[in-house]
Design a protein around this motif. Structure first.
Motif, PDB file in Angstrom:
ATOM      1  N   MET A  95       0.828  -1.209   0.000  1.00 11.51           N
ATOM      2  CA  MET A  95       0.000   0.000   0.000  1.00 11.51           C
ATOM      3  C   MET A  95       0.862   1.257   0.000  1.00 11.51           C
ATOM      4  N   VAL A  96       1.900   1.245   0.813  1.00 13.01           N
ATOM      5  CA  VAL A  96       2.805   2.404   0.878  1.00 13.01           C
ATOM      6  C   VAL A  96       3.505   2.593  -0.465  1.00 13.01           C
ATOM      7  N   ARG A  97       3.958   1.487  -1.063  1.00  5.33           N
ATOM      8  CA  ARG A  97       4.640   1.586  -2.354  1.00  5.33           C
ATOM      9  C   ARG A  97       3.705   2.126  -3.434  1.00  5.33           C
ATOM     10  N   ALA A  98       2.449   1.646  -3.441  1.00  6.37           N
ATOM     11  CA  ALA A  98       1.484   2.110  -4.445  1.00  6.37           C
ATOM     12  C   ALA A  98       1.108   3.572  -4.222  1.00  6.37           C
ATOM     13  N   ALA A  99       1.094   3.990  -2.959  1.00  3.16           N
ATOM     14  CA  ALA A  99       0.706   5.372  -2.640  1.00  3.16           C
ATOM     15  C   ALA A  99       1.705   6.384  -3.189  1.00  3.16           C
ATOM     16  N   LEU A 208      -4.112   7.740 -11.356  1.00  2.00           N
ATOM     17  CA  LEU A 208      -5.303   7.693 -10.518  1.00  2.00           C
ATOM     18  C   LEU A 208      -5.180   8.654  -9.348  1.00  2.00           C
ATOM     19  N   VAL A 209      -6.167   9.529  -9.218  1.00  3.13           N
ATOM     20  CA  VAL A 209      -6.200  10.439  -8.082  1.00  3.13           C
ATOM     21  C   VAL A 209      -7.183   9.875  -7.059  1.00  3.13           C
ATOM     22  N   THR A 210      -6.645   9.439  -5.941  1.00  2.00           N
ATOM     23  CA  THR A 210      -7.463   8.909  -4.856  1.00  2.00           C
ATOM     24  C   THR A 210      -6.649   8.996  -3.580  1.00  2.00           C
ATOM     25  N   ASP A 211      -7.225   8.559  -2.465  1.00  5.78           N
ATOM     26  CA  ASP A 211      -6.495   8.586  -1.197  1.00  5.78           C
ATOM     27  C   ASP A 211      -5.358   7.575  -1.219  1.00  5.78           C
ATOM     28  N   ALA A 212      -4.320   7.870  -0.467  1.00  9.78           N
ATOM     29  CA  ALA A 212      -3.134   7.017  -0.469  1.00  9.78           C
ATOM     30  C   ALA A 212      -3.466   5.576  -0.098  1.00  9.78           C
ATOM     31  N   ARG A 217      -5.421  -0.938  -4.173  1.00  6.24           N
ATOM     32  CA  ARG A 217      -6.559  -1.677  -4.717  1.00  6.24           C
ATOM     33  C   ARG A 217      -7.025  -1.058  -6.033  1.00  6.24           C
ATOM     34  N   ALA A 218      -6.936   0.260  -6.146  1.00  3.92           N
ATOM     35  CA  ALA A 218      -7.311   0.913  -7.397  1.00  3.92           C
ATOM     36  C   ALA A 218      -6.378   0.494  -8.524  1.00  3.92           C
ATOM     37  N   GLN A 219      -5.072   0.430  -8.242  1.00  4.43           N
ATOM     38  CA  GLN A 219      -4.115   0.035  -9.272  1.00  4.43           C
ATOM     39  C   GLN A 219      -4.232  -1.453  -9.603  1.00  4.43           C
ATOM     40  N   MET A 220      -4.610  -2.269  -8.622  1.00  2.02           N
ATOM     41  CA  MET A 220      -4.864  -3.680  -8.898  1.00  2.02           C
ATOM     42  C   MET A 220      -6.050  -3.842  -9.836  1.00  2.02           C
ATOM     43  N   SER A 230      -0.518   4.713 -12.702  1.00  2.00           N
ATOM     44  CA  SER A 230       0.329   5.238 -11.636  1.00  2.00           C
ATOM     45  C   SER A 230      -0.598   5.945 -10.654  1.00  2.00           C
ATOM     46  N   GLY A 231      -0.042   6.551  -9.632  1.00  2.00           N
ATOM     47  CA  GLY A 231      -0.894   7.143  -8.615  1.00  2.00           C
ATOM     48  C   GLY A 231      -0.531   8.568  -8.249  1.00  2.00           C
ATOM     49  N   ILE A 232      -1.544   9.391  -8.059  1.00  6.07           N
ATOM     50  CA  ILE A 232      -1.375  10.738  -7.508  1.00  6.07           C
ATOM     51  C   ILE A 232      -2.222  10.751  -6.236  1.00  6.07           C
ATOM     52  N   SER A 233      -1.574  10.589  -5.103  1.00  7.87           N
ATOM     53  CA  SER A 233      -2.304  10.384  -3.850  1.00  7.87           C
ATOM     54  C   SER A 233      -2.593  11.686  -3.131  1.00  7.87           C
ATOM     55  N   CYS A 234      -3.776  11.734  -2.522  1.00  5.49           N
ATOM     56  CA  CYS A 234      -4.136  12.905  -1.734  1.00  5.49           C
ATOM     57  C   CYS A 234      -4.058  12.557  -0.246  1.00  5.49           C
ATOM     58  N   ARG A 235      -4.072  13.584   0.559  1.00  5.69           N
ATOM     59  CA  ARG A 235      -3.938  13.419   2.002  1.00  5.69           C
ATOM     60  C   ARG A 235      -5.270  12.992   2.619  1.00  5.69           C
ATOM     61  N   THR A 236      -5.207  12.148   3.635  1.00  8.27           N
ATOM     62  CA  THR A 236      -6.381  11.717   4.382  1.00  8.27           C
ATOM     63  C   THR A 236      -6.261  12.211   5.816  1.00  8.27           C
ATOM     64  N   SER A 237      -7.365  12.611   6.428  1.00  8.98           N
ATOM     65  CA  SER A 237      -7.345  13.033   7.826  1.00  8.98           C
ATOM     66  C   SER A 237      -6.728  11.934   8.689  1.00  8.98           C
ATOM     67  N   TRP A 238      -5.837  12.304   9.591  1.00  8.02           N
ATOM     68  CA  TRP A 238      -5.059  11.319  10.354  1.00  8.02           C
ATOM     69  C   TRP A 238      -5.947  10.371  11.132  1.00  8.02           C
ATOM     70  N   TRP A 239      -7.069  10.870  11.647  1.00  9.39           N
ATOM     71  CA  TRP A 239      -7.911  10.026  12.495  1.00  9.39           C
ATOM     72  C   TRP A 239      -8.732   9.016  11.674  1.00  9.39           C
ATOM     73  N   LEU A 240      -8.737   9.167  10.361  1.00 11.21           N
ATOM     74  CA  LEU A 240      -9.431   8.215   9.496  1.00 11.21           C
ATOM     75  C   LEU A 240      -8.495   7.160   8.911  1.00 11.21           C
ATOM     76  N   ILE A 241      -7.196   7.437   8.949  1.00 13.12           N
ATOM     77  CA  ILE A 241      -6.243   6.521   8.325  1.00 13.12           C
ATOM     78  C   ILE A 241      -6.317   5.103   8.903  1.00 13.12           C
ATOM     79  N   PRO A 242      -6.315   4.918  10.247  1.00 17.00           N
ATOM     80  CA  PRO A 242      -6.396   3.538  10.760  1.00 17.00           C
ATOM     81  C   PRO A 242      -7.647   2.802  10.297  1.00 17.00           C
ATOM     82  N   THR A 243      -8.795   3.482  10.295  1.00 16.20           N
ATOM     83  CA  THR A 243     -10.047   2.848   9.872  1.00 16.20           C
ATOM     84  C   THR A 243      -9.969   2.369   8.436  1.00 16.20           C
TER      85      THR A 243
END
Length: 263
Positions: A95-99, A208-212, A217-220, A230-243
């Motif tokens: 996930m980190v690599r794809a982001a 693809l522009v989506t959350d990191a 899964r989008a690239q898959m 390839s990916g252009i990732s946007c930032r996600t609110s920190w408190w939503l990242i674990p979910t």
């Protein structure tokens, strides 16, 4: 000193588990309920209870271990836990690599994956995707974009229409924006967007522009459709990242086991 160390070993994990439990519970208050925060909250609660009631827990497992069936059950549980941890770590690395897989050049078509629309306005998550797309499009004036997303039952307009209006309001020329307003999930986002790419003779490599957390899964999905992405990732609110990160563990696993699935 030994007793103090034992207490620290129990207290520190309990505090960590309690912190994660709170983080997973916060989205519920915002109306966000998914497999990610449900599973995360349940697991955090179990771990918290184990360390809060450490002595009864170790006493119970010790008694269970005395029986052959107990040894088998506890060993199987330990192996299953280890397998789940390994899978989670592997998926997280991917996930980190794809982001962080930006396009190599400008010979691409940007595809913004849809998200919830509130009345005629983008939700906070969709706005972040659009702002990320805007930044990229502003720096690469020859790149076109497809905004992709249909109209949900609780939406006044399609996600694609909302996204197009937002980008135009920010100064992106309408001639650079193509709309795909039939899709209801990522698979359809990409399938229908690629049809537009072929019809309009746009560059067939997409960014693809989506959350990191969603990039893997989008690239898959893109790969399944024969699309180089390839990916252009946007930032996600920190408190939503674990979910959402935990949700992706299940999503990617399901995808790998059963093939195409909602993303």
């Amino acid at each position: 000193m030994k007793i103090k160390n034992k207490m620290e070993i129990k207290i520190i994990p309990a505090i960590i588990a309690a912190a994660f439990l709170i983080i997973f519970l916060v989205p519920f208050a915002k109306g966000i309920v998914c497999l990610g925060n449900c599973a995360g909250a349940a697991l955090s609660a179990v771990i918290l209870l184990i360390f809060v009631f450490w002595t009864p827990f170790t006493s119970f497992t010790g008694r269970v271990w005395e029986y052959k069936t107990g040894k088998i059950m506890l060993s199987a549980l330990a192996v299953l836990t280890a397998i789940c941890i390994v899978i989670a770590v592997i998926i997280s690395v991917l996930m980190v690599r794809a982001a962080y897989s930006p396009p190599d050049d400008d010979n691409i078509t940007v595809v913004v994956l849809g998200c919830q629309v509130k009345e005629r306005r983008p939700s906070l998550m969709l706005k972040r995707r659009l702002d990320t797309a805007y930044d990229y499009l502003s720096e690469h004036g020859n790149v076109c974009v497809i905004v992709s997303g249909g109209r949900g039952s609780d939406e006044l307009i399609s996600e694609a229409q909302c996204m197009k209006e937002y980008l135009i309001s920010k100064g992106i020329s309408p001639e650079r924006i193509y709309t795909e307003d039939r899709s209801s999930d990522t698979y359809e986002n990409l399938k229908f967007s690629y049809e537009i790419i072929k019809e309009e003779r746009l560059p067939r490599e997409v960014a693809l522009v989506t959350d990191a957390y969603h990039q893997l899964r989008a690239q898959m999905t893109a790969e399944q459709l024969g699309i180089t992405a390839s990916g252009i990732s946007c930032r996600t609110s920190w408190w939503l990242i674990p979910t959402y990160w935990v949700r992706e563990w299940f999503g990617v696993t399901y995808y790998k086991v059963f093939g195409q699935g909602e993303a």
